[in-house]
Write a protein that holds these residues in place. Structure first.
Motif, mmCIF file in Angstrom:
data_model
loop_
_atom_site.group_PDB
_atom_site.id
_atom_site.type_symbol
_atom_site.label_atom_id
_atom_site.label_comp_id
_atom_site.label_asym_id
_atom_site.label_seq_id
_atom_site.Cartn_x
_atom_site.Cartn_y
_atom_site.Cartn_z
ATOM 1 N N ILE A 22 0.847 -1.195 0.000
ATOM 2 C CA ILE A 22 0.000 0.000 0.000
ATOM 3 C C ILE A 22 0.883 1.246 0.000
ATOM 4 O O ILE A 22 2.066 1.198 0.359
ATOM 5 C CB ILE A 22 -0.948 0.034 1.210
ATOM 6 C CG1 ILE A 22 -0.148 0.064 2.534
ATOM 7 C CG2 ILE A 22 -1.897 -1.140 1.186
ATOM 8 C CD1 ILE A 22 -0.998 0.333 3.754
ATOM 9 N N SER A 24 -0.657 4.478 1.094
ATOM 10 C CA SER A 24 -1.313 5.561 1.832
ATOM 11 C C SER A 24 -2.023 4.986 3.058
ATOM 12 O O SER A 24 -2.957 4.174 2.918
ATOM 13 C CB SER A 24 -2.310 6.275 0.905
ATOM 14 O OG SER A 24 -2.813 7.432 1.514
ATOM 15 N N TRP A 25 -1.571 5.409 4.243
ATOM 16 C CA TRP A 25 -2.127 4.867 5.488
ATOM 17 C C TRP A 25 -1.698 5.781 6.622
ATOM 18 O O TRP A 25 -0.660 6.427 6.557
ATOM 19 C CB TRP A 25 -1.587 3.451 5.715
ATOM 20 C CG TRP A 25 -2.319 2.655 6.754
ATOM 21 C CD1 TRP A 25 -3.426 1.875 6.572
ATOM 22 C CD2 TRP A 25 -1.996 2.559 8.140
ATOM 23 N NE1 TRP A 25 -3.803 1.299 7.752
ATOM 24 C CE2 TRP A 25 -2.942 1.701 8.744
ATOM 25 C CE3 TRP A 25 -0.995 3.117 8.938
ATOM 26 C CZ2 TRP A 25 -2.933 1.393 10.090
ATOM 27 C CZ3 TRP A 25 -0.971 2.807 10.283
ATOM 28 C CH2 TRP A 25 -1.936 1.956 10.844
ATOM 29 N N ASP A 26 -2.486 5.821 7.701
ATOM 30 C CA ASP A 26 -2.133 6.662 8.847
ATOM 31 C C ASP A 26 -2.641 6.003 10.125
ATOM 32 O O ASP A 26 -3.808 5.634 10.213
ATOM 33 C CB ASP A 26 -2.752 8.055 8.684
ATOM 34 C CG ASP A 26 -2.060 9.102 9.542
ATOM 35 O OD1 ASP A 26 -0.845 8.980 9.770
ATOM 36 O OD2 ASP A 26 -2.740 10.040 9.979
ATOM 37 N N LEU A 32 -0.595 -0.911 12.361
ATOM 38 C CA LEU A 32 -0.234 -1.353 11.009
ATOM 39 C C LEU A 32 0.331 -2.775 11.038
ATOM 40 O O LEU A 32 0.050 -3.578 10.144
ATOM 41 C CB LEU A 32 0.783 -0.387 10.390
ATOM 42 C CG LEU A 32 1.170 -0.672 8.939
ATOM 43 C CD1 LEU A 32 -0.054 -0.683 8.024
ATOM 44 C CD2 LEU A 32 2.196 0.336 8.428
ATOM 45 N N CYS A 63 -6.446 -2.424 4.018
ATOM 46 C CA CYS A 63 -7.096 -1.230 3.457
ATOM 47 C C CYS A 63 -6.139 -0.044 3.485
ATOM 48 O O CYS A 63 -5.325 0.092 4.395
ATOM 49 C CB CYS A 63 -8.355 -0.897 4.250
ATOM 50 S SG CYS A 63 -9.634 -2.146 4.082
ATOM 51 N N GLU A 64 -6.249 0.818 2.500
ATOM 52 C CA GLU A 64 -5.441 2.029 2.467
ATOM 53 C C GLU A 64 -6.324 3.218 2.143
ATOM 54 O O GLU A 64 -7.425 3.083 1.619
ATOM 55 C CB GLU A 64 -4.307 1.917 1.457
ATOM 56 C CG GLU A 64 -4.731 1.777 0.024
ATOM 57 C CD GLU A 64 -3.555 1.623 -0.920
ATOM 58 O OE1 GLU A 64 -2.532 2.290 -0.712
ATOM 59 O OE2 GLU A 64 -3.663 0.823 -1.858
ATOM 60 N N THR A 412 3.103 6.791 9.459
ATOM 61 C CA THR A 412 2.363 7.140 8.247
ATOM 62 C C THR A 412 2.977 6.492 7.011
ATOM 63 O O THR A 412 4.194 6.408 6.895
ATOM 64 C CB THR A 412 2.376 8.674 8.061
ATOM 65 O OG1 THR A 412 1.821 9.284 9.220
ATOM 66 C CG2 THR A 412 1.586 9.085 6.833
#
Length: 519
Positions: A22, A24-26, A32, A63-64, A412
């Motif tokens: 992925i 994009s993730w936060d 994570l 999911c991202e 992030t």
């Protein structure tokens, strides 16, 4: 054993398809790590276990956040240029418009510095472009590619020629594989097609896999004579710190693939083991060599900090049958470096850091900072692989980081997006950043934060790496006053509305804001 790498095919499956990567993730690092479900994914990679391990299912999806746009990025084609383009006695032909070669001056600088670090003859990159023009896009450019291959062979007498596909040649359907086979028969050297068109994958790291795939498939010796004291290190351009680290185990280092000669690449199948400084970079090649030629890969995290370096050395010693000497070596190294590290911890007490690098490299880098007693509660990695190609749980570097050094509150995943970087820094307010892709460093400087540009990626490796990083940070922090002065005299190119946003991912969560802004 289920094969994870198919060397019968000339192309490589993208990371997002192969590993579920992925961009994009936060959230926090522990969140994570849990969401990545490495163990289950690892079972799927090795064909073991049941449930999600044997088929697609809910547990296989990470999911991202879907960002509505990219501000900038690199691509697979570019990464191939700085990988196989850095083999001194081979040639890369970029079958592309000349604009795809615009980054070569920067790559040439890194190549020349890398050759100096390894004690090799310093020279310029040898990359040729077919310089596609408008008429080539209409009528095709196969003959132009053949002519470029022959010209490169006559001018440089290379031991192998790589051909890289670009977006343009992929769009018009150039058959570089058939041309490579034809020219290989004519020239009697490996001619290797690399399917690395820029739009192929959403993250540039697939370019590492494509380069390594071509090397293992067409250069590595197919009838290896084993060398019991040779260890492959999948690396980039870093200084040779591994020779000193592995000398007590009686090992010679064979670096792959930047700066390696054709013959050094060919002997990769003859090594006793394969290791790397970064599983993001090295897992594909290590797994391919393990599956195809029985070269075992080092099943451990990475050689950063005491915990990582201890585990890494023990795993190598186990492969090499040196277990009787490894504990004494580790204990003596701890005793040697600990007084200096304790001195550095006193000097760095109360300092907060921020790491902005590639994925598993960041896990190692944060480990080193926490060994120095530095607070790290924020980081960006440029993508995230929920599992590596080996599927071995011992290589789960994010879990290793959380288990041994604690959680990171703001962890992030973001692909070098300048517009998000301000908000990410603001919420943790670090005293410095460590960065691998330097394009983000100027923004940090403009908000008063000094940046440590980690050009030599081997700098933090091993026990001495902790000391090297600590000493460098003391010099970096001495520049903080300069950055604070700079902050008072520059203005960021963003609106006050954007700079006031608390959530750097608000555009992913509420994309309607962009539409409202147009009205």
């Amino acid at each position: 054993m289920t094969r994870k790498i198919n060397l019968d095919l000339s192309s490589v499956e993208n990371r997002e398809m192969r590993l579920g990567s992925i961009i994009s993730w936060d959230g926090s690092a522990s969140e994570l790590a849990e969401a990545s479900n490495y163990d289950i994914r690892g079972q799927k990679r090795t064909g073991e276990g049941g449930g999600c391990a044997g088929k697609k299912g809910p547990g296989c999806k990470l999911c991202e956040l879907n960002m509505p746009f990219n501000q900038q990025t690199m691509c697979n084609h570019s990464i191939v240029g700085c990988q196989v383009g850095n083999i001194p006695d081979c040639i890369l032909i970029e079958h592309s418009p000349i604009g795809c070669s615009a980054i070569h001056p920067r790559f040439n600088l890194g190549y020349r510095i890398g050759l100096m670090r390894r004690g090799k003859e310093v020279k310029n990159l040898q990359i040729v472009s077919t310089n596609l023009l408008e008429r080539d896009m209409v009528f095709g450019a196969s003959d132009k590619l053949r002519r470029s291959i022959r010209d490169a062979y006559e001018r440089f007498n290379p031991k192998a020629i790589f051909i890289s596909m670009s977006c343009s040649t992929a769009i018009i359907g150039e058959d570089i594989e058939s041309i490579a086979m034809e020219m290989e028969g004519e020239l009697n050297i490996p001619v290797i097609p690399l399917f690395c068109e820029g739009f192929r994958s959403k993250h540039w790291s697939t370019g590492f896999d494509i380069s390594q795939h071509g090397v293992v498939r067409q250069i590595v010796n197919k009838n290896p004579q084993k060398q019991k004291d040779l260890i492959n290190i999948v690396a980039l351009w870093g200084t040779d710190y591994f020779t000193e680290l592995l000398k007590p185990l009686g090992l010679r280092v064979n670096y792959l693939i930047d700066m390696a000669s054709f013959d050094e690449l060919a002997q990769a199948s003859e090594a006793a083991a394969t290791a790397t400084f970064c599983h993001t970079l090295g897992s594909y090649m290590a797994t391919a060599l393990e599956e195809k030629y029985g070269v075992p890969q080092v099943n451990a995290s990475q050689p950063y900090g005491f915990a990582g370096t201890d585990d890494w050395l023990r795993a190598i010693a186990k492969i090499m049958g040196k277990e009787e000497i490894i504990e004494e070596y580790i204990a003596s190294e701890h005793a040697r470096v600990l007084p200096k590290i304790q001195e550095l911890r006193e000097k760095l007490k109360g300092i907060k850091g921020f790491v902005s690098t590639g994925s598993s490299y960041a896990h190692g880098m944060i480990s080193v900072l926490r060994e120095l007693g530095i607070e790290v509660n924020g980081s960006i990695v440029f993508h995230h692989d929920p599992v590596y190609d080996s599927g071995h749980t011992e290589q789960n570097t994010l879990k290793h980081l959380v288990d041994n050094y604690g959680d990171i509150e703001h962890f992030t995943v973001s692909k070098t997006q300048q517009f998000q970087f301000y908000g990410l820094l603001k919420r943790v307010n670090p005293d410095f950043i460590i960065i691998r892709h330097n394009g983000l460093a100027p923004l940090a400087a403009k908000v008063g934060i000094p940046a440590f540009a980690m050009g030599d990626e081997h700098f933090p490796v091993g026990y001495d790496g902790i000391i090297r990083v600590g000493e460098a940070l003391i010099e970096i922090l001495a520049r903080k006053k300069f950055n604070q002065v700079l902050q008072r005299h520059v203005k960021l190119p963003y609106t006050d509305w954007w700079l006031s946003q608390a959530d750097p991912f608000i555009l992913a969560k509420h994309p309607e804001i962009l539409e409202e802004g147009k009205q």
